[in-house]
Structures are given as C-alpha cells and as structure tokens.
Enzyme design. Structure first.
Site, short mmCIF file in Angstrom:
data_model
loop_
_atom_site.label_atom_id
_atom_site.label_comp_id
_atom_site.label_asym_id
_atom_site.label_seq_id
_atom_site.Cartn_x
_atom_site.Cartn_y
_atom_site.Cartn_z
N SER A 22 0.80 -1.23 0.00
CA SER A 22 0.00 0.00 0.00
C SER A 22 0.83 1.28 0.00
O SER A 22 0.47 2.24 -0.70
CB SER A 22 -0.98 0.00 1.18
OG SER A 22 -1.93 -1.03 0.97
N LYS A 71 -10.23 -6.39 10.00
CA LYS A 71 -11.26 -5.79 9.15
C LYS A 71 -12.67 -5.86 9.78
O LYS A 71 -13.54 -5.06 9.44
CB LYS A 71 -11.27 -6.47 7.77
CG LYS A 71 -10.04 -6.12 6.93
CD LYS A 71 -10.16 -6.70 5.53
CE LYS A 71 -8.90 -6.44 4.73
NZ LYS A 71 -9.02 -6.87 3.33
N ASP A 107 -12.36 -3.11 -0.93
CA ASP A 107 -11.87 -4.35 -1.55
C ASP A 107 -12.82 -4.80 -2.66
O ASP A 107 -12.39 -5.16 -3.76
CB ASP A 107 -11.79 -5.49 -0.52
CG ASP A 107 -10.61 -5.34 0.42
OD1 ASP A 107 -9.58 -4.80 -0.02
OD2 ASP A 107 -10.72 -5.76 1.58
N GLY A 131 -14.39 -21.13 -2.69
CA GLY A 131 -14.05 -20.64 -1.36
C GLY A 131 -15.25 -20.05 -0.66
O GLY A 131 -16.22 -19.61 -1.32
N ALA A 132 -15.20 -20.08 0.69
CA ALA A 132 -16.28 -19.48 1.47
C ALA A 132 -15.69 -18.80 2.71
O ALA A 132 -16.33 -18.72 3.75
CB ALA A 132 -17.30 -20.56 1.86
N TYR A 229 -2.36 -12.77 -5.63
CA TYR A 229 -1.43 -11.97 -6.46
C TYR A 229 0.03 -12.35 -6.22
O TYR A 229 0.94 -11.73 -6.77
CB TYR A 229 -1.65 -10.47 -6.26
CG TYR A 229 -1.60 -10.02 -4.83
CD1 TYR A 229 -0.41 -9.76 -4.19
CD2 TYR A 229 -2.79 -9.88 -4.10
CE1 TYR A 229 -0.38 -9.36 -2.87
CE2 TYR A 229 -2.77 -9.49 -2.78
CZ TYR A 229 -1.57 -9.23 -2.17
OH TYR A 229 -1.54 -8.85 -0.86
#
Ligand code: NAP
Length: 296
Positions: A22, A71, A107, A131-132, A229
C-alpha cells in the site's frame, strides 16, 4: 518527498504489515497528484484496535486502511459505516469525519473495477465462486449487489458454502446462490462460467496447487479470476488457460482498493495515467518486471 508542518498522514493498521504494497500505491499517487500527504504502515498489536482508531483520530490522521486481522474487529470503534461494508461485515478503509471515522469496504468495489477493466463484468453472469472464507463472503455480496444471474459456491467445507449461500440469498432476497462441496463441480450445469478463485490454495510458497485439478472442470470456465497476487501466474490460472479460457490475477484488485480509498481521503479523482503509475510502483515494490506477458 517533502514533509513539513502541513503534511497530512494516512496509514495502514494490521498485524503483520511488513509485506504491504500500500505505501507504494499511496505515496506514488501523492507524488503524481502533488498532494502533501504521506502513507505509512502501523503494526497494531492484538487487542489494541480501539486505541489505534482513537489515537489516529487524536493525531489528526486523514484516513487509514485496515488489513488482516482487523477488518471486522475495527467496526465497533467507528462513528459510521457504509451500508455495503456493513453488509459484507468487513471494513478496510477509514475516512475522517468531524467526530470520528467512517468505515468503507473498498476491496469489493476494487475487485469490481479490476474485473470491469479486464472485461469480466459479473452482471447477468453465471458465476462459480471457489471458497467461502472472508474474501469469498465479500465477493458473494458483490455478486448479489452487481446482479449476477446465478452463483455456485464450492468450498472444502460444504457447510460453510451452504451457510454463505443462504446469507447472500437472504441479503438480496432472491434465489441467487447455491453452496456445496468442491467435488460437486461435477454436477454443475453444462455452461461456460466466470470463475472467481477466492481460496488460499496456490499462494506462495505452495504455488503448484489448485483446489480442483480436473481439466473437465476448467473446460466450463470462460474467464478465471484468481484473487491471489503472489504468484501472479497461479496453477489455477494455468489450468484455465490450458482449457481455452482467459485468466487474470488479483493484483489489479489490490491496486483499485487502494485507489478508491485514496479518492475517499482526498476528494480527488485519480486519472488513468496516475493509476498506471501506481500500478508500476506496486509491481516494482514486489520485484515484478513484466506482468502483461502472463495475462491471457
Ligand atoms: P480465509 O478466510 O482464511 O479463507 C480461506 C479459504 O480457502 C476457505 O474457503 C478455505 O476453505 C479455503 N482453503 C484453505 N486451504 C484449503 C485447502 N487446502 N483446500 C481447499 N480449500 C482450502 O482467507 P481469505 O481472507 O478469504 O483470503 C482468501 C484469498 O484471497 C487469499 O489467497 C488472498 O491472497 C486473497 N486476497 C486477495 C486480495 C487482493 O487484493 N487481490 C485481498 C485479500 C485477499 P475452508 O472453509 O474449508 O477452510
């Protein structure tokens, strides 16, 4: 970079924060836009989010990003929360108000922006979500928000996939999502899907893994979007391409979540040229020299 008495500060709250990209995004944007603003990482120890948020406000920070593992934990310490962030249950951006911070989730808008740029809009599409976990939950809400046609959530733990599907269906009041075990890919309708890979499988250092290996599964995918990524070319992406589909990685999502946060903090619009420069700075910080060659 000029730092003087007028310099405003933004930062990242997380633990750990040492590997963040960032600062490369935000400090490049400040330089290119001629803003007197500096962005720094702040490692927040466990149990200290209240002090971090109150401290940031007291120290006149303009805004912050929040990353793993805070978060959700940050939410009780906000003055206000944006409805999308509330629905997702995850805040990654704090924007300064008169009397505290307002929380946003950039996001998901970041992912949406990256996908649109890559020609992978979700509206009206049949989507497979692998995915979950935390990010998959946010993606599922985005798919509801952006009116995907149908979402098949496949996860190692089928119970979590089913629970997430129910939650999305309740949130958007329609029969949008179905949850099941990974192995149920064999029962998917005979169509071509947009597939979003939101598990940890294939992340560095276990780069030779994918949640599903069967080429028959990949023949159903027209566009594969891996949120990972690191590395930039995952096994999932290679399998998608080998079956004739287009594949994309998660680096642009990372870029756009940062740009959208920056626009909230500064009230300025980031131009295409400035976002390209921030993307280059991020790749440089990651030690990447060429990304285009591995895109489909
Ligand atoms: P999380 O909450 O821990 O969820 C992990 C998910 O991966 C769960 O669905 C889990 O299945 C599945 N999984 C883990 N190991 C597995 C295995 N061996 N086999 C099959 N499934 C497995 O993680 P998260 O926070 O959602 O993050 C997921 C990914 O998103 C990460 O790879 C991260 O790099 C990426 N991400 C990208 C960005 C970006 O800006 N591009 C931002 C944030 C995250 P179970 O439920 O069965 O355990």
């Amino acid at each position: 970079m000029k730092i003087d008495g007028y310099t405003r500060t933004c930062g990242l709250f997380g633990n750990p924060v040492e590997h963040t990209m960032s600062p490369a995004i935000h400090n490049t944007l400040a330089k290119e836009m001629g803003l007197n603003l500096v962005y720094v990482p702040f490692r927040v120890p466990a149990g200290c989010m209240r002090q971090a948020v109150e401290g940031a406000f007291a120290l006149n920070l303009l805004g912050c990003n929040v990353t793993i593992p805070y978060k959700t934990e940050v939410i009780p310490f906000l003055k206000e929360i944006d409805p999308l962030a509330e629905r997702i249950g995850s805040v990654n951006t704090l924007v300064r108000l008169e009397d505290g911070f307002k929380g946003y989730n950039t996001d998901m808008p970041g992912l949406y922006r990256a996908m649109c740029e890559d020609g992978a809009d979700v509206t009206g599409r049949q989507v497979i979500l692998l995915g979950a976990g935390g990010v998959a939950r946010a993606v599922a809400m985005l798919l509801g928000e952006r009116k995907a046609k149908k979402v098949y959530i496949l996860n190692r733990s089928a119970e979590k996939a089913k629970a997430l599907a129910e939650e999305v269906n309740a949130a958007y009041d329609r029969d949008l999502a179905v949850g099941s075990a990974l192995a149920d890919y064999k029962n998917l309708p005979d169509e071509r899907f947009l597939c979003i890979q939101a598990t940890n499988v294939g992340m560095f250092p276990k780069v030779d893994e994918a949640v599903i290996e069967d080429p028959d599964f990949y023949r159903k995918i027209s566009i594969g979007y891996d949120l990972i990524y690191n590395p930039l070319d995952t096994r999932f992406m290679k399998l998608v391409r080998a079956a004739g589909g287009q594949a994309f990685h998660g680096l642009k999502m990372l870029l756009w979540q940062g740009i959208i946060a920056y626009e909230y903090w500064t009230g300025e619009k980031v131009t295409k040229e400035q976002s390209d420069l921030a993307y280059e700075a991020m790749k440089q910080a990651m030690g990447i020299t060429e990304v285009k060659s591995i895109q489909a």
